[in-house]
Design an enzyme around this catalytic site. Structure first.
Site, PDB file in Angstrom:
ATOM      1  N   MET A  10      12.982 -37.786  31.081  1.00  0.00           N
ATOM      2  CA  MET A  10      13.734 -38.679  32.309  1.00  0.00           C
ATOM      3  C   MET A  10      13.820 -40.266  31.553  1.00  0.00           C
ATOM      4  O   MET A  10      14.485 -41.056  31.608  1.00  0.00           O
ATOM      5  CB  MET A  10      13.239 -38.400  32.705  1.00  0.00           C
ATOM      6  CG  MET A  10      13.700 -37.465  33.637  1.00  0.00           C
ATOM      7  SD  MET A  10      12.979 -37.950  35.355  1.00  0.00           S
ATOM      8  CE  MET A  10      11.270 -37.591  35.396  1.00  0.00           C
ATOM      9  N   SER A  11      12.819 -40.308  30.364  1.00  0.00           N
ATOM     10  CA  SER A  11      12.822 -42.077  29.428  1.00  0.00           C
ATOM     11  C   SER A  11      13.975 -43.190  29.228  1.00  0.00           C
ATOM     12  O   SER A  11      15.039 -42.026  28.295  1.00  0.00           O
ATOM     13  CB  SER A  11      11.779 -41.963  28.892  1.00  0.00           C
ATOM     14  OG  SER A  11      11.748 -43.377  28.212  1.00  0.00           O
TER      15      SER A  11
END
Length: 222
Positions: free
Chosen positions: A11-12
């Site tokens: 998700m980064s």
């Protein structure tokens, strides 16, 4: 020589920027997922590679590098020198670096840094100050597109790759990008990237995660 290893979290946005480059260049890469939310970037082993314990982190056969924008430029210089995504032409490179520095030093901390308070639970609502800060960050970013289709000229570069995941995440968190016409047109043009749809899936996960903590998402920014 073995392929580099990228430590990342799905998700980064910064990690996803490197994944976009990897797919665009069809660059062999060993991927190792680490979860900073579970403390996996604070182990003794990880801290030896990156004392700042940030994601992404690159291990190129014992050469350790943090900071996604540095990783983007390094991978091209090391493995695809002169590629159009980061051409070896001083003036073109300078324009790309200018956007990367703006992203690192201004846009990302103002925009995603502010929203990060919602992710962490440090903020339970979008204050007027947060709204003003994030809207100005987007307006400032849009100014880069006044004369160009992309952030550093008329072609896609790593400047664009660095920004796509952050904007995609914001869109899936509820930001109405049509309020920023140039940014919206740029975002649509980035669909040509080989990893765009995979990044959309990651952005959807970011949106779901935010709404699990803050059901209205970023609608107050619109």
């Amino acid at each position: 020589m073995p392929a580099p290893t990228l430590y990342y979290f799905p998700m980064s946005p910064p990690a996803r920027a490197v994944l976009l480059l990897m797919k665009e260049l069809e660059l062999p890469m060993n991927l190792k997922e680490v979860n900073p939310l579970a403390g996996e970037t604070r182990t003794e082993e990880f801290m030896r590679m990156n004392p700042e314990h940030t994601i992404p982190t690159l291990d190129d056969n014992g050469f350790y590098l943090g900071e996604s924008r540095a990783i983007l430029s390094y991978l091209i210089d090391a493995y695809r020198p002169g590629h159009t995504l980061y051409p070896n032409i001083p003036k073109e490179k300078a324009l790309i670096n200018r956007v990367l520095h703006h992203d690192l030093g201004s846009f990302y901390p103002k925009f995603f840094g502010t929203i990060g308070a919602l992710f962490s639970g440090a903020a339970t609502e979008i204050s007027d100050e947060m709204k003003t800060t994030t809207q100005k960050a987007l307006t400032d970013l849009e100014h880069y597109l006044t004369r160009n289709d992309y952030f550093a000229g008329e072609n896609l570069t790593i400047a664009d790759l660095s920004l796509v995941p952050t904007i995609a995440s914001a869109v899936h968190c509820g930001l109405d990008l049509t309020n920023y016409p140039r940014l919206n047109a740029w975002y649509e043009s980035c669909r040509v990237l080989k990893g765009f749809e995979d990044d959309q899936e990651a952005a959807r996960q970011v949106g779901e995660y935010l709404r699990s903590k803050f059901p209205t998402g970023l609608e107050a920014l619109n």
